[in-house]
Design an enzyme around this catalytic site. Structure first.
Site, short mmCIF file in Angstrom:
data_model
loop_
_atom_site.label_atom_id
_atom_site.label_comp_id
_atom_site.label_asym_id
_atom_site.label_seq_id
_atom_site.Cartn_x
_atom_site.Cartn_y
_atom_site.Cartn_z
N ASP A 9 0.88 -1.17 0.00
CA ASP A 9 0.00 0.00 0.00
C ASP A 9 0.92 1.22 0.00
OD1 ASP A 9 -2.04 -1.82 0.32
OD2 ASP A 9 -2.92 -0.84 2.07
N SER A 34 8.78 4.59 4.79
CA SER A 34 9.81 3.71 4.24
C SER A 34 9.52 3.44 2.78
CB SER A 34 9.86 2.40 5.04
OG SER A 34 8.55 1.98 5.39
N HIS A 72 4.71 -7.10 0.41
CA HIS A 72 4.38 -8.42 -0.14
C HIS A 72 5.21 -8.69 -1.39
CE1 HIS A 72 0.56 -9.16 2.26
NE2 HIS A 72 0.93 -7.94 2.62
#
EC number: 4.1.1.65
Length: 650
Positions: A449, A593, A505
């Site tokens: 996301d 990040s 992911h």
């Protein structure tokens, strides 16, 4: 209105050049009248770009009628579609505001169709408070059979889409092109109908037609008037005359110049001329109550302090590199809705980052101890976020990022988390992030996301985004990890902001070959730093490089980059593991990040919408599991649906 003109005769000019001068002044007078109520906000973009007939889906008329809220206040609503936002006037102090404000929007077949309506309470000086919102797919609504076209929609809590905070009534329909022309002609005629009785004399009609500056129109004005004047009394019904003008405009244009802005018509085609005049007329006459010129609903909600700072050039509100490096706000485009979203970030943090990363003074500080200071700050903050005391900061954090952090997606409630970091690395409920084409390994997906930038090569990233002095693929991956195939490969940057889900992911299926730790500093990964020419965020920050070997994309480098406040990068997979795209790969502890994926040259065809946004220096807001691109090596050429237009359901 009678046989004579309902307005005083214009002053006559009988000199040789009088007719041209008289015509010019008359046209100017009409134009001034159109412009009297025109809303201005900075330098507005064109009302609509030139469209091909195949791209035009219609002109949607949307009216925000009223709302029912849970408490009394003074309310206003915003309507957003794509990169345009409009706002209503502010209501009286009530729990049932009434606006009856309308706006016309051009719909494109492949353009944005999901409109967002946001409702704000006006209880703050500097900015107003978002209370509820709803989204509506215009094409779906407009294709439904409905007698009155009125929609009753629930307003959702910005922090939880499962909580209703009120309701709103809107009217929505697409105008028939002929009706649009007729309505437009009627409204132009009404300019000379000063007493509003709906009837015109020939002298009034002729004066208006002459002002358009079209000789064909001038010669045909009498014929048109006679066709409408069936009883020969010299007065015609304006509705009948509007119908005739609309038909004539379709067959042979009567208007050479837009009556509002004066722009020459006929540069494109009749369709675009009519779209231009329809929207321009609405803007110019003030018929549409909504104020335009905003990029996002947050910009439209800002109070007088922000407006003053814009006027004084203390801050700016824009997209692209200005937004990333020197503007006071960061705007990204939501891939699902194709609308602009303002990233929530503390203003004091923006100022401090600009001072450090966007100036020579800041560069001096960086080279004389700020690097070590950022490291120490991150270590201390990391320890604090792992303490039980830090859990009390969770509700305040959620409130600050209201509208961009949805706790109803989290696997566990707030009470479950014993420390702030437990909350920060929270898991999501199963199924809230569907994996696109989960059965196809030749399609890569988004790894987080995040706000995404995608480039076909490192050189493209340097042109449009990364402004560090020494960025290179080899510098990013390290000499021992970077193969020659990566050097000219495609680059995808996934930037995670503090409000995002912070687990990343796997974007492709394959085997994890290695993990390589590269020590470094902890600069912020915010665009203010990435767009700075004074530092090299991606090649100097602490990072972990993982190589994934795949059958469809060759080798893929997955780089997890630490940042200010993010000293901890945790992977949940090991070397030798076979991973499926969409599998959880790891997480970042507190802070913003970034993940960067590097594909080998000619390995992936990144989706066009992601590339085109990146060429505008505009980040795309994406979710885990959305399609990223397709392998060039798979040999499959079957057509895939346009993923940015697909609605992902939980």
């Amino acid at each position: 209105m009678g046989h004579g003109s309902s307005r005083a005769d214009a002053s006559d000019d009988s000199s040789g050049d009088g007719h041209a001068h008289h015509h010019h002044s008359r046209f100017s007078r009409f134009r001034r009248r159109f412009r009297t109520n025109r809303h201005c906000h900075g330098s507005d973009p064109p009302l609509v770009k030139n469209l091909d007939a195949d791209d035009f889906a219609g002109i949607a008329r949307i009216e925000i009628i009223s709302a029912e809220m849970q408490f009394k206040d003074r309310w206003f609503a915003c309507l957003s579609l794509g990169e345009r936002t409009y706002r209503t006037e502010t209501s009286d102090h009530t729990e049932k505001p009434i606006w009856k404000s309308e706006k016309k929007l051009v719909l494109e077949k492949d353009g944005p169709t999901i409109a967002r309506i946001s409702v704000f309470e006006t209880n703050r000086l500097s900015k107003n408070n978002l209370v509820g919102y709803c989204e509506i797919n215009l094409l779906e609504v407009l294709s439904q059979e409905s007698e009155d076209n009125v929609e009753e929609l629930s307003l959702l809590d910005p922090s939880s889409s499962s909580t209703t905070v009120g309701s709103i009534s809107i009217l929505c329909y697409v105008e028939d092109p002929i009706e649009t022309e007729k309505f437009f002609a009627h409204r132009i005629l009404s300019v000379v109908d000063l007493n509003g009785d709906g009837k015109l004399s020939y002298s009034e009609f002729a004066e208006l037609i002459n002002a358009f500056g079209n000789q064909v129109a001038t010669t045909k004005s009498e014929d048109l008037f006679k066709q409408a004047d069936k009883n020969g009394d010299g007065v015609v019904d304006m509705d009948e005359l509007a119908t005739l003008i609309a038909v004539q405009q379709e067959n042979e244009p009567l208007i050479n110049n837009c009556p509002v802005c004066g722009e020459s018509l006929g540069k494109f085609d009749k369709l675009n001329d009519m779209i231009h005049m329809t929207l321009c007329f609405d803007e110019g006459t003030g018929n549409q109550v909504m104020t335009g010129g905003f990029l996002t609903d947050k910009e439209a909600s800002y109070g007088w302090i922000f407006k003053f700072s814009e006027w004084a050039h203390v801050s700016s509100y824009d997209i692209g590199l200005r937004s990333g490096s020197s503007a006071s706000h960061i705007l990204v485009v939501d891939r699902r809705t194709k609308g602009l979203v303002e990233e929530i970030i503390d203003g004091k943090i923006v100022l401090s980052m600009r001072a450090i990363y966007q100036s020579k003074v800041g560069l001096t500080l960086i080279n004389t101890g700020v690097k070590d200071l950022l490291q120490n700050i991150s270590e201390k903050q990391g320890k604090r976020m792992n303490s039980h005391e830090s859990a009390k900061d969770i509700p305040q954090f959620i409130e600050f990022f209201k509208g961009q952090l949805k706790m109803d997606e989290a696997k566990y409630p707030i009470e479950y988390f014993k420390t702030f970091n437990e909350f920060f690395v929270r898991e999501l409920k199963p199924g809230v992030r569907p994996i696109a084409y989960s059965e196809r390994d030749d399609i890569a997906i988004c790894a987080a996301d995040c706000r995404l930038m995608a480039f076909s090569s490192a050189n493209e990233s340097l042109r449009f985004w990364i402004k560090g002095r020494k960025f290179s693929i080899q510098g990013l991956l390290g000499k021992d990890t970077c193969s020659s195939a990566f050097v000219d490969g495609s680059l995808v940057i996934f930037r995670l902001a503090p409000q995002d889900y912070h687990r990343f992911h796997v974007p492709v299926s394959g085997t994890i070959e290695s993990f390589v730790d590269i020590p470094g500093y902890l600069y912020t990964v915010n665009p203010i730093a990435v767009n700075s020419k004074y530092c090299n965020v991606f090649t100097e920050n602490k990072r972990v490089v993982s190589i994934i070997s795949t059958s469809e994309f060759g080798k893929v480098a997955f780089v997890a980059i630490g940042a200010t406040m993010v000293g901890s990068i945790t992977f949940t997979k090991n070397e030798g593991d076979y991973v499926h795209k969409g599998d959880e790969f790891g997480y970042f502890s507190f802070g913003g990040s970034t993940v960067i994926c590097v594909f080998e040259k000619d390995a992936i065809q990144i989706d066009e919408d992601l590339l085109s946004n990146s060429e505008r220096s505009l980040e795309t807001l994406v979710s885990v599991g959305m399609r990223l691109g397709i392998s060039k090596r798979s040999g499959r050429t079957d057509e895939l649906p346009n993923m940015e237009t697909c609605k992902l359901e939980a």
